[in-house]
Design a protein around this motif. Sequence first.
Motif, mmCIF file in Angstrom:
data_model
loop_
_atom_site.group_PDB
_atom_site.id
_atom_site.type_symbol
_atom_site.label_atom_id
_atom_site.label_comp_id
_atom_site.label_asym_id
_atom_site.label_seq_id
_atom_site.Cartn_x
_atom_site.Cartn_y
_atom_site.Cartn_z
ATOM 1 N N LYS A 1 0.852 -1.192 0.000
ATOM 2 C CA LYS A 1 0.000 0.000 0.000
ATOM 3 C C LYS A 1 0.888 1.242 0.000
ATOM 4 N N PRO A 2 1.187 1.803 -1.194
ATOM 5 C CA PRO A 2 2.022 3.015 -1.252
ATOM 6 C C PRO A 2 1.350 4.185 -0.528
ATOM 7 N N ASP A 3 2.142 5.221 -0.266
ATOM 8 C CA ASP A 3 1.641 6.376 0.480
ATOM 9 C C ASP A 3 0.674 7.249 -0.313
ATOM 10 N N GLY A 4 0.747 7.211 -1.647
ATOM 11 C CA GLY A 4 -0.115 8.074 -2.466
ATOM 12 C C GLY A 4 -1.583 7.818 -2.201
ATOM 13 N N SER A 5 -2.365 8.874 -2.180
ATOM 14 C CA SER A 5 -3.773 8.750 -1.808
ATOM 15 C C SER A 5 -4.596 7.979 -2.831
ATOM 16 N N ASP A 6 -4.159 7.934 -4.090
ATOM 17 C CA ASP A 6 -4.938 7.236 -5.110
ATOM 18 C C ASP A 6 -4.137 6.136 -5.797
ATOM 19 N N ASP A 7 -2.987 5.754 -5.217
ATOM 20 C CA ASP A 7 -2.150 4.717 -5.817
ATOM 21 C C ASP A 7 -2.821 3.349 -5.706
ATOM 22 N N CYS A 8 -2.464 2.477 -6.641
ATOM 23 C CA CYS A 8 -2.933 1.098 -6.580
ATOM 24 C C CYS A 8 -2.314 0.398 -5.375
ATOM 25 N N TRP A 9 -3.085 -0.493 -4.782
ATOM 26 C CA TRP A 9 -2.562 -1.377 -3.760
ATOM 27 C C TRP A 9 -2.244 -2.680 -4.485
ATOM 28 N N LEU A 10 -0.978 -3.068 -4.486
ATOM 29 C CA LEU A 10 -0.545 -4.181 -5.317
ATOM 30 C C LEU A 10 -0.367 -5.476 -4.542
ATOM 31 N N TRP A 11 -0.922 -6.532 -5.088
ATOM 32 C CA TRP A 11 -0.748 -7.866 -4.548
ATOM 33 C C TRP A 11 0.696 -8.279 -4.810
ATOM 34 N N THR A 12 1.417 -8.719 -3.772
ATOM 35 C CA THR A 12 2.827 -9.084 -3.919
ATOM 36 C C THR A 12 3.034 -10.604 -3.874
ATOM 37 N N GLY A 13 1.957 -11.336 -3.732
ATOM 38 C CA GLY A 13 2.059 -12.797 -3.717
ATOM 39 C C GLY A 13 2.151 -13.345 -5.130
ATOM 40 N N SER A 14 1.785 -14.585 -5.298
ATOM 41 C CA SER A 14 1.923 -15.241 -6.598
ATOM 42 C C SER A 14 0.909 -14.714 -7.607
ATOM 43 N N LYS A 15 1.264 -14.920 -8.906
ATOM 44 C CA LYS A 15 0.426 -14.469 -10.020
ATOM 45 C C LYS A 15 0.099 -15.645 -10.922
ATOM 46 N N ASP A 16 -1.008 -15.512 -11.643
ATOM 47 C CA ASP A 16 -1.318 -16.537 -12.638
ATOM 48 C C ASP A 16 -0.702 -16.136 -13.977
ATOM 49 N N SER A 17 -0.928 -16.941 -15.002
ATOM 50 C CA SER A 17 -0.307 -16.705 -16.305
ATOM 51 C C SER A 17 -0.799 -15.432 -16.983
ATOM 52 N N ARG A 18 -1.921 -14.888 -16.550
ATOM 53 C CA ARG A 18 -2.450 -13.648 -17.129
ATOM 54 C C ARG A 18 -2.023 -12.413 -16.350
ATOM 55 N N TYR B 1 -2.690 -11.867 -13.020
ATOM 56 C CA TYR B 1 -3.573 -11.578 -11.885
ATOM 57 C C TYR B 1 -3.029 -12.250 -10.630
ATOM 58 N N GLY B 2 -3.145 -11.567 -9.500
ATOM 59 C CA GLY B 2 -2.745 -12.158 -8.241
ATOM 60 C C GLY B 2 -3.663 -13.311 -7.885
ATOM 61 N N HIS B 3 -3.090 -14.360 -7.301
ATOM 62 C CA HIS B 3 -3.925 -15.464 -6.859
ATOM 63 C C HIS B 3 -3.290 -16.144 -5.654
ATOM 64 N N LEU B 4 -4.108 -16.859 -4.923
ATOM 65 C CA LEU B 4 -3.663 -17.554 -3.728
ATOM 66 C C LEU B 4 -4.562 -18.747 -3.492
ATOM 67 N N LYS B 5 -4.095 -19.645 -2.660
ATOM 68 C CA LYS B 5 -4.870 -20.843 -2.365
ATOM 69 C C LYS B 5 -5.430 -20.731 -0.957
ATOM 70 N N ILE B 6 -6.732 -20.923 -0.845
ATOM 71 C CA ILE B 6 -7.407 -20.909 0.450
ATOM 72 C C ILE B 6 -8.216 -22.194 0.558
ATOM 73 N N CYS B 7 -7.943 -22.960 1.588
ATOM 74 C CA CYS B 7 -8.632 -24.233 1.817
ATOM 75 C C CYS B 7 -8.564 -25.119 0.573
ATOM 76 N N GLY B 8 -7.417 -25.134 -0.094
ATOM 77 C CA GLY B 8 -7.210 -25.986 -1.255
ATOM 78 C C GLY B 8 -7.795 -25.473 -2.550
ATOM 79 N N ARG B 9 -8.330 -24.259 -2.549
ATOM 80 C CA ARG B 9 -8.976 -23.704 -3.740
ATOM 81 C C ARG B 9 -8.261 -22.429 -4.173
#
Length: 159
Positions: free
Chosen positions: A22-39, A41-49
């Motif tokens: 979460k950068p300091d800028g008031s309108d900046d994007c909040w970026l997912w820093t975890g894993s990404k899919d081939s397109r 997009y950020g993604h993660l596994k929750i309860c095996g899904r």
Amino acid sequence: MRGLYPSVTEMVAAWFWIKVDKPDGSDDCWLWTGSKDSRGYGHLKICGRMVLAHRLAWELTHGPIPLGVSVLHDCPSGDNPLCVRHLWLGTQKQNVEDRDLKGRQAIGENNGRAKLTAAQAAEIRRLQAEDGLGSRRLAIHFGLARSTIRSVIARKTWR
């Protein structure tokens, strides 16, 4: 009175937001820093899904996403599939229109399901026009279905 242990939702939320820059800028994007899919997009596994990060961000912030509804990006600096802040709900039709408007539709050779290159499509048209080869012989030569060859020749595909 709250129990001693946090709810599963609280634990998922705490873990999720740790993975967001979460950068300091008031309108900046909040970026997912975890894993990404081939397109991208950020993604993660929750309860095996597998779950898309921007969809989880919407649910953690606003509540459940209605069935059949898409979560779309509306980043001020342009399309950013890792953003989990500038989101809105829309129909599948709006999602497709938004994707096309932002140029995220993979076309031609960039489409992972493409069976031909642009050069091969041009070669098919040339062989048919100049040498008079029919769709059957072209299909055998290129290892494709006759219907695919006819679509290329008619410019229904590979315009």
